[in-house]
Design a protein around this motif. Structure first.
Motif, mmCIF file in Angstrom:
data_model
loop_
_atom_site.group_PDB
_atom_site.id
_atom_site.type_symbol
_atom_site.label_atom_id
_atom_site.label_comp_id
_atom_site.label_asym_id
_atom_site.label_seq_id
_atom_site.Cartn_x
_atom_site.Cartn_y
_atom_site.Cartn_z
ATOM 1 N N LEU A 96 0.835 -1.202 0.000
ATOM 2 C CA LEU A 96 0.000 0.000 0.000
ATOM 3 C C LEU A 96 0.869 1.251 0.000
ATOM 4 O O LEU A 96 0.643 2.194 -0.779
ATOM 5 C CB LEU A 96 -0.923 -0.013 1.224
ATOM 6 C CG LEU A 96 -1.793 1.230 1.451
ATOM 7 C CD1 LEU A 96 -2.686 1.512 0.246
ATOM 8 C CD2 LEU A 96 -2.629 1.057 2.718
ATOM 9 N N VAL A 97 1.890 1.281 0.843
ATOM 10 C CA VAL A 97 2.775 2.440 0.908
ATOM 11 C C VAL A 97 3.600 2.567 -0.374
ATOM 12 O O VAL A 97 3.795 3.674 -0.894
ATOM 13 C CB VAL A 97 3.676 2.357 2.157
ATOM 14 C CG1 VAL A 97 4.725 3.462 2.148
ATOM 15 C CG2 VAL A 97 2.825 2.442 3.423
ATOM 16 N N LEU A 98 4.092 1.446 -0.912
ATOM 17 C CA LEU A 98 4.865 1.514 -2.159
ATOM 18 C C LEU A 98 4.040 2.104 -3.294
ATOM 19 O O LEU A 98 4.543 2.918 -4.091
ATOM 20 C CB LEU A 98 5.362 0.123 -2.545
ATOM 21 C CG LEU A 98 6.544 -0.439 -1.769
ATOM 22 C CD1 LEU A 98 6.882 -1.846 -2.262
ATOM 23 C CD2 LEU A 98 7.768 0.462 -1.889
ATOM 24 N N ARG A 99 2.798 1.711 -3.390
ATOM 25 C CA ARG A 99 1.942 2.243 -4.446
ATOM 26 C C ARG A 99 1.704 3.742 -4.268
ATOM 27 O O ARG A 99 1.637 4.501 -5.246
ATOM 28 C CB ARG A 99 0.611 1.487 -4.469
ATOM 29 C CG ARG A 99 0.709 0.129 -5.158
ATOM 30 C CD ARG A 99 1.144 0.302 -6.600
ATOM 31 N NE ARG A 99 1.190 -0.968 -7.326
ATOM 32 C CZ ARG A 99 1.573 -1.077 -8.583
ATOM 33 N NH1 ARG A 99 1.969 -0.001 -9.251
ATOM 34 N NH2 ARG A 99 1.599 -2.232 -9.183
ATOM 35 N N GLU A 100 1.576 4.179 -3.030
ATOM 36 C CA GLU A 100 1.399 5.608 -2.771
ATOM 37 C C GLU A 100 2.658 6.387 -3.153
ATOM 38 O O GLU A 100 2.584 7.489 -3.707
ATOM 39 C CB GLU A 100 1.065 5.834 -1.293
ATOM 40 C CG GLU A 100 -0.264 5.256 -0.853
ATOM 41 C CD GLU A 100 -1.461 6.049 -1.363
ATOM 42 O OE1 GLU A 100 -1.299 7.245 -1.695
ATOM 43 O OE2 GLU A 100 -2.559 5.465 -1.429
ATOM 44 N N LEU A 101 3.817 5.827 -2.863
ATOM 45 C CA LEU A 101 5.074 6.485 -3.233
ATOM 46 C C LEU A 101 5.222 6.569 -4.747
ATOM 47 O O LEU A 101 5.668 7.596 -5.288
ATOM 48 C CB LEU A 101 6.255 5.724 -2.630
ATOM 49 C CG LEU A 101 6.357 5.720 -1.097
ATOM 50 C CD1 LEU A 101 7.487 4.795 -0.645
ATOM 51 C CD2 LEU A 101 6.560 7.123 -0.541
ATOM 52 N N GLN A 102 4.849 5.493 -5.441
ATOM 53 C CA GLN A 102 4.913 5.503 -6.899
ATOM 54 C C GLN A 102 3.991 6.578 -7.478
ATOM 55 O O GLN A 102 4.369 7.318 -8.399
ATOM 56 C CB GLN A 102 4.519 4.130 -7.448
ATOM 57 C CG GLN A 102 4.594 4.036 -8.966
ATOM 58 C CD GLN A 102 4.052 2.717 -9.498
ATOM 59 O OE1 GLN A 102 3.528 1.895 -8.739
ATOM 60 N NE2 GLN A 102 4.172 2.511 -10.797
ATOM 61 N N ALA A 103 2.787 6.699 -6.930
ATOM 62 C CA ALA A 103 1.845 7.709 -7.410
ATOM 63 C C ALA A 103 2.372 9.119 -7.151
ATOM 64 O O ALA A 103 2.202 10.025 -7.979
ATOM 65 C CB ALA A 103 0.488 7.514 -6.740
#
Length: 641
Positions: free
Chosen positions: A117-124
């Motif tokens: 979840l956090v990785l996807r937020e960082l990518q966005a």
């Protein structure tokens, strides 16, 4: 070179070659790294000056803090994050509100629901134009080389570095740990335990939590009772400077330049960062929606925040890991914490998951206890039933007499099933019945032990997810218990002195934190904050949540001789073989004259408490032998636990 060293070097070389981990040459490494660099997206989804940042109420805190600050009188807002869902909501809201930069530094980053979840937020965030820097310690970084290669290739605005990699790898298999131990023991032990999420050099979260489900109440059978601190204001710039020092350190290596990652990139090309297969997608979606809800963010994070004046960030830097580091740079965080404790006059509240004290800490507490009017020292730590670090508990068990008699500690050991703890399963949508059903294996015939438990109306508790960590992480496998349920283990690291100063950080107050790990903490010199933090720690010490350690009733036969033999055995550097220890666990029993639990040193302690054994709730089996073995022979491991 001696014949022995030559043979050892040859053995290591053979192991390295046999495992396929021989280092790449500079040209091969550069070629692999170039694959990732060429694959990175460069398009930005947003042309706005603020990178289309979400207008989160959370950012009101840093706006107010900077507006109310002067160079001589900085102002801050802080929020204690006791509950896991709040800690994760805060992180998502911060990332979505980023306008310029996100710096994330951590020890453990798992590929589970919370981690993805956090990785996807960082990518966005990177895709909309925010500079994202992700710094992970090698030993507990992401699980797969493919994931690391994908992150290194995903976007030009997202950079990933690995701290202090051993054997030129991002991932060490179990055989590789053995190789690394043989060839690079000193480097292997020096780890980055610092934890920080910093947004726009203005608002940050730091504390005990890593990026793994069981730090956010999402573990299936075991969760950590942990604590972070959200802090907004000028001190965030000091945090940024500390992160920048780590980022620029030669020990922080771009992920795409590590041998196993570069080798993968050359052979397979740059992989796509695949959409995660969340184990519980409905729970992930529910929490992600909370971070988008301004009413929830304001209610959970902004409204409870406290305005404070005296805030300091104490932190080790990467210079701590230099062989020629100046004395002032070896352990500044530990020095600062010991100075705070040394100034105590009335009370020290210390919360640590692993009660294994360094030599300087032992000298400090011994000198405090010898004062004419020593401060009361109350310790909140794990029991054997709640800990995920069995060996560390065994070592602390060895020294209970010293802690009580020589240091005057009042020790409260956390229960695995506390009556009142800040865990919010309903907030994340976790279905305990479904979680228990997932752990069942209907096709397998129950073991003899499971059949015996069933006859007693008991069931095996699920194994902890923390067992996936590296051998050098602080965690491991919790012991078996007599009954099933959602088990909690203490992971918070906090300190309160005289209800005047409060500290939340990463330091376990242990030998590793002094000499091997880099650590950090936020010190808040504010009585209102200190009282709030003290209330949180005392909650964990309450009789429904913890057992109290007290002196065992003396033997009716030659008690003086027994005590002397036990003390002599404890002082032996290796062979501590005396089976009867000085202290045991007690449970408070309220009644007339026992409305409030008395201190273990109070004359009414035994009248108001009943002994519950050395290891309550634990289904010992062979673990009893393990505790005795490590109590007897494991004291030499204390410096690295």
């Amino acid at each position: 070179m001696s014949l022995f060293r030559l043979r050892a070097a040859l053995a290591v070389a053979v192991l390295l070659l046999a495992s396929g981990c021989a280092s790449l040459g500079p040209a091969q490494r550069a070629a692999g790294a170039q694959v990732a660099i060429d694959a990175r997206a460069t398009a930005i989804d947003c042309n706005a000056a603020d990178a289309c940042a979400q207008a989160s109420p959370l950012r009101e805190l840093d706006a107010r803090a900077f507006a109310e600050s002067t160079p001589s009188a900085p102002r801050h807002y802080v929020r204690i994050l006791d509950e896991g869902p709040d800690a994760l909501v805060a992180r998502l809201a911060m990332i979505r509100s980023a306008r310029r930069s996100i710096d994330l530094q951590t020890y453990i980053f798992d590929e589970d629901d919370a981690g993805w979840l956090v990785l996807r937020e960082l990518q966005a965030a990177a895709a909309r134009g925010v500079r994202v820097r992700l710094l992970l310690d090698q030993l507990s970084a992401l699980e797969k080389v493919e994931t690391v290669a994908a992150l290194a290739s995903v976007h030009a605005r997202l950079e990933l570095r690995i701290y202090n990699p051993v054997l030129d790898r991002v991932r060490l298999s179990t055989p590789m740990y053995a190789v690394a131990s043989a060839c690079c023991w000193r480097q292997l032990n020096r780890r980055m335990h610092s934890k920080l999420l910093l947004v726009d050099d203005a608002i940050a979260v730091t504390g005990g939590r890593n990026y793994q489900d069981d730090y956010y109440d999402w573990g299936e059978g075991y969760n950590f009772r942990d604590r972070d601190l959200l802090v907004a204001g000028p001190v965030a710039r000091e945090m940024g400077a500390n992160f920048a020092a780590f980022w620029a350190s030669p020990r922080s290596v771009p992920a795409e330049r590590l041998g196993d990652v570069a080798r993968y990139l050359r052979a397979q090309g740059a992989p796509r960062l695949q959409p995660p297969a969340y184990r519980r997608p409905e729970r992930v979606a529910a929490l992600a929606a909370l971070a988008d809800d301004p009413v929830q963010v304001r209610e959970r994070l902004v409204a409870p925040a406290q305005a404070v004046a005296g805030v300091a960030f104490i932190a080790d830097g990467p210079a701590k890991h230099r062989d020629d580091a100046p004395a002032a740079q070896v352990d500044p965080a530990s020095d600062a914490l010991r100075t705070l404790i040394a100034d105590a006059r009335g009370e020290v509240l210390l919360q640590t998951p692993y009660l294994v004290l360094s030599k300087p800490a032992q000298r400090l507490f011994r000198s405090l206890h010898k004062q004419p009017a020593p401060p009361r020292v109350r310790i909140s730590t794990n029991s054997l039933a709640s800990t995920d670090a069995f060996i560390a508990y065994a070592i602390s068990y060895k020294y209970k007499r010293r802690y009580l008699r020589d240091f005057g500690f009042e020790i409260h050991e956390f229960k695995p099933f506390p009556a009142d703890a800040p865990i919010a399963l309903d907030a994340t949508g976790l279905d305990l019945d479904a979680a228990e059903a997932e752990t069942a294996v209907p096709s397998r015939r129950p073991s003899l032990r499971e059949r015996r438990l069933a006859k007693r109306g008991l069931r095996e508790a699920p194994d902890s997810e923390s067992a996936r960590r590296s051998p050098f992480s602080s965690g491991g496998m919790p012991v078996r218990l007599k009954r099933a349920g959602m088990r909690l283990g203490l992971h918070a690291k906090s300190l309160v002195v005289d209800e005047r100063v409060g500290v939340v950080g990463t330091h376990n107050f242990d030998p590793r934190g002094d000499t091997l790990n880099t650590e950090s903490a936020v010190v808040v010199d504010d009585p209102a904050f200190a009282r709030a933090l003290a209330g949180s720690i005392r909650r964990d010490m309450a009789p429904g949540n913890a057992w109290t350690i007290g002196r065992r009733d003396p033997s009716p036969i030659l008690p003086g001789i027994e005590f002397t033999l036990a003390r002599i055995s404890e002082r032996m550097p290796i062979f501590d073989l005396w089976p009867v220890k000085y202290a045991t666990s007690y449970q408070f029993v309220p009644g007339p004259g026992c409305e409030v639990p008395p201190s273990p040193f109070d004359k009414d302690f035994r009248r108001c408490h009943q002994p519950v054994g050395d290891f309550p709730e634990v289904d010992l089996g062979l673990k009893w032998l393990g505790v005795r073995v490590f109590t007897a022979f494991g004291s030499g491991l204390s410096p690295i636990l």
